[in-house]
Design an enzyme around this catalytic site. Structure first.
Site, PDB file in Angstrom:
ATOM      1  N   ASP A  67      -0.029 -51.489 -16.870  1.00 37.44           N
ATOM      2  CA  ASP A  67      -0.415 -50.695 -18.037  1.00 37.44           C
ATOM      3  C   ASP A  67       0.747 -49.858 -18.589  1.00 37.44           C
ATOM      4  OD1 ASP A  67      -0.146 -48.646 -16.170  1.00 37.44           O
ATOM      5  OD2 ASP A  67      -2.269 -48.766 -15.629  1.00 37.44           O
ATOM      6  N   GLY A  68       1.929 -50.015 -18.018  1.00 35.10           N
ATOM      7  CA  GLY A  68       3.099 -49.322 -18.573  1.00 35.10           C
ATOM      8  C   GLY A  68       3.480 -48.045 -17.849  1.00 35.10           C
ATOM      9  N   GLU A  69       2.619 -47.544 -16.963  1.00 37.51           N
ATOM     10  CA  GLU A  69       2.991 -46.325 -16.230  1.00 37.51           C
ATOM     11  C   GLU A  69       4.059 -46.660 -15.180  1.00 37.51           C
ATOM     12  OE1 GLU A  69      -0.538 -44.285 -14.872  1.00 37.51           O
ATOM     13  OE2 GLU A  69      -1.385 -44.249 -16.878  1.00 37.51           O
ATOM     14  N   ARG A  99      22.925 -33.872 -30.599  1.00 42.43           N
ATOM     15  CA  ARG A  99      23.168 -33.562 -32.019  1.00 42.43           C
ATOM     16  C   ARG A  99      22.160 -32.570 -32.573  1.00 42.43           C
ATOM     17  NH1 ARG A  99      23.231 -39.674 -33.744  1.00 42.43           N
ATOM     18  NH2 ARG A  99      21.961 -39.696 -31.870  1.00 42.43           N
ATOM     19  N   GLN A 100      21.000 -32.471 -31.927  1.00 40.26           N
ATOM     20  CA  GLN A 100      19.988 -31.508 -32.412  1.00 40.26           C
ATOM     21  C   GLN A 100      20.196 -30.214 -31.634  1.00 40.26           C
ATOM     22  OE1 GLN A 100      17.911 -32.225 -34.935  1.00 40.26           O
ATOM     23  NE2 GLN A 100      16.811 -30.289 -34.942  1.00 40.26           N
ATOM     24  N   ASP A 141      34.580 -37.306 -39.899  1.00 38.98           N
ATOM     25  CA  ASP A 141      34.100 -35.966 -40.233  1.00 38.98           C
ATOM     26  C   ASP A 141      34.745 -34.942 -39.298  1.00 38.98           C
ATOM     27  OD1 ASP A 141      32.716 -36.268 -37.821  1.00 38.98           O
ATOM     28  OD2 ASP A 141      30.836 -36.795 -38.800  1.00 38.98           O
ATOM     29  N   LYS A 195      32.528 -35.188 -44.401  1.00 38.91           N
ATOM     30  CA  LYS A 195      31.224 -35.856 -44.518  1.00 38.91           C
ATOM     31  C   LYS A 195      30.152 -34.828 -44.850  1.00 38.91           C
ATOM     32  CE  LYS A 195      28.650 -37.127 -40.807  1.00 38.91           C
ATOM     33  NZ  LYS A 195      28.389 -37.861 -39.577  1.00 38.91           N
ATOM     34  N   ARG A 241      25.982 -34.870 -44.866  1.00 37.93           N
ATOM     35  CA  ARG A 241      24.798 -35.689 -44.573  1.00 37.93           C
ATOM     36  C   ARG A 241      23.613 -35.166 -45.367  1.00 37.93           C
ATOM     37  NH1 ARG A 241      23.198 -39.364 -40.918  1.00 37.93           N
ATOM     38  NH2 ARG A 241      25.021 -39.235 -39.557  1.00 37.93           N
ATOM     39  N   ASP A 269      34.687 -42.674 -33.936  1.00 42.71           N
ATOM     40  CA  ASP A 269      33.603 -41.688 -33.909  1.00 42.71           C
ATOM     41  C   ASP A 269      32.972 -41.714 -32.516  1.00 42.71           C
ATOM     42  OD1 ASP A 269      32.042 -39.670 -34.860  1.00 42.71           O
ATOM     43  OD2 ASP A 269      30.946 -40.869 -36.324  1.00 42.71           O
TER      44      ASP A 269
HETATM   45  C1  R5P Z   1      27.435 -36.978 -35.972  1.00 42.47           C
HETATM   46  O1  R5P Z   1      27.856 -35.886 -36.161  1.00 42.47           O
HETATM   47  C2  R5P Z   1      28.072 -37.969 -35.058  1.00 42.47           C
HETATM   48  O2  R5P Z   1      29.349 -37.592 -34.667  1.00 42.47           O
HETATM   49  C3  R5P Z   1      28.112 -39.351 -35.704  1.00 42.47           C
HETATM   50  O3  R5P Z   1      28.980 -39.297 -36.811  1.00 42.47           O
HETATM   51  C4  R5P Z   1      26.748 -39.761 -36.155  1.00 42.47           C
HETATM   52  O4  R5P Z   1      25.802 -39.572 -35.145  1.00 42.47           O
HETATM   53  C5  R5P Z   1      26.747 -41.196 -36.586  1.00 42.47           C
HETATM   54  O5  R5P Z   1      25.471 -41.505 -37.019  1.00 42.47           O
HETATM   55  P1  R5P Z   1      25.230 -42.655 -38.053  1.00 42.47           P
HETATM   56  O6  R5P Z   1      25.831 -43.913 -37.491  1.00 42.47           O
HETATM   57  O7  R5P Z   1      23.733 -42.735 -38.173  1.00 42.47           O
HETATM   58  O8  R5P Z   1      25.850 -42.249 -39.345  1.00 42.47           O
END
Ligand code: R5P
Length: 300
Positions: free
Chosen positions: A37-39, A95-96, A170, A193, A195, A221
């Protein structure tokens, strides 16, 4: 010194294979699977009482993996393991790191608490540090260590695109691109950059760098997720007269459609480290990761 038990999938344990060869660690025996069942089901088959253990996991697409990791870490503790070291070459959710809009979950903080409650040490590769200066500041409750992939990236670029100018898309990318450029003795340019959404970014700043015209460049990156950042950066560079010879990333997350986005932008050579498994993996981190781990283990 008893070898450290290292638990993980066969693919993930290959990242620490040098530790097995040197006898610093030994693969732990476990059964980790899903019920129909996925557990999740987990059983540890080694006697870990009084022992140090390591969990090795690639944490791209992390949500299901974090459940298993919690089961494993908490079970190892219950069974008497005295020191737990998490080896996660890619640290998710970094990133968050801020509440950008009211009500948002600051997931990097939550993850740091989650790891802090379970592990004594964490080793990762090039964590996405932006508003926090160091990994220890982000993970205050554990012995947190970051390994740089820069020497490995520089080695690949030096062998495959010698003489290239290094470009970061960036401001944040400077922390990964500069050490690569320094190792190669190559020129470095950082673009700008903005976003606007997950797949909506604007990259500028290439035309201001007149030396880019006619140059071979390699874009660097930390993460390729949707591919939008590097696609827009490659277009800006081409408009400025540069030749984008390769895109190199540390963590190949590749959300659906990312490869097509990069291809549409004319990028035909993409390479990554093996911190997340992907067909672009060309740069192996196991030696560097294992050396850093061995130094940390012997230093305890
Ligand atoms: C963001 O600040 C990271 O360094 C990357 O530039 C970012 O996560 C890349 O995400 P995506 O490929 O969706 O543009």
């Amino acid at each position: 010194m008893n070898p450290i038990f290292a638990f993980g999938s066969a693919d993930d344990l290959s990242l620490v294979a040098p530790l097995f060869r040197s006898g610093v660690a030994t693969p732990g025996r476990w059964e980790s699977r899903s019920f129909p069942d996925g557990e999740s089901y987990l059983r540890i088959d080694d006697d870990v009482r009084g022992r140090s253990c390591m969990l090795v996991a690639r944490l791209d697409r992390p949500d299901a993996k974090l459940t298993r990791l919690a089961f494993a870490a908490d079970t190892l503790r219950e069974l008497g393991a005295t020191h737990l070291h998490m080896v996660a070459p890619y640290l998710p959710y970094m990133r968050q790191d801020e509440r950008f809009r009211p009500g948002e979950c600051v997931s990097s903080r939550l993850l740091a608490r989650w790891f802090g409650e379970r592990f004594d040490a964490i080793t990762t590769v090039d964590p996405h540090l932006h508003r926090l200066p160091t990994l220890s500041a982000a993970f205050p409750d554990v012995d947190a260590r970051a390994v740089s992939s820069a020497p490995a990236l520089a080695e690949w670029i030096g062998a495959n695109v010698p003489g290239a100018t290094i470009v970061g898309p960036d401001e944040e990318a400077e922390q990964w691109a500069r050490p690569v450029a320094d190792a190669l003795g190559a020129p470095l340019h950082i673009l700008d950059k903005v976003r606007h959404g997950d797949r909506d970014v604007v990259v500028s700043g290439a035309s201001a760098h007149t030396p880019l015209a006619g140059r071979d460049v390699v874009l660097i990156d930390d993460i390729i997720s949707t591919g939008t950042t590097l696609a827009r950066a490659a277009e800006a560079l081409r408009d400025a007269g540069a030749r984008v010879r390769a895109c190199v990333c540390v963590h190949a997350l590749f959300a659906p459609g990312a490869t097509e986005t990069l291809q549409r932008a004319g990028i035909d050579r993409i390479v990554s480290t093996n911190s997340a498994l992907h067909e672009t993996n060309a740069i192996d981190l196991s030696d560097r990761l294992s050396s850093a781990l061995e130094a940390a283990i012997r230093g305890r």
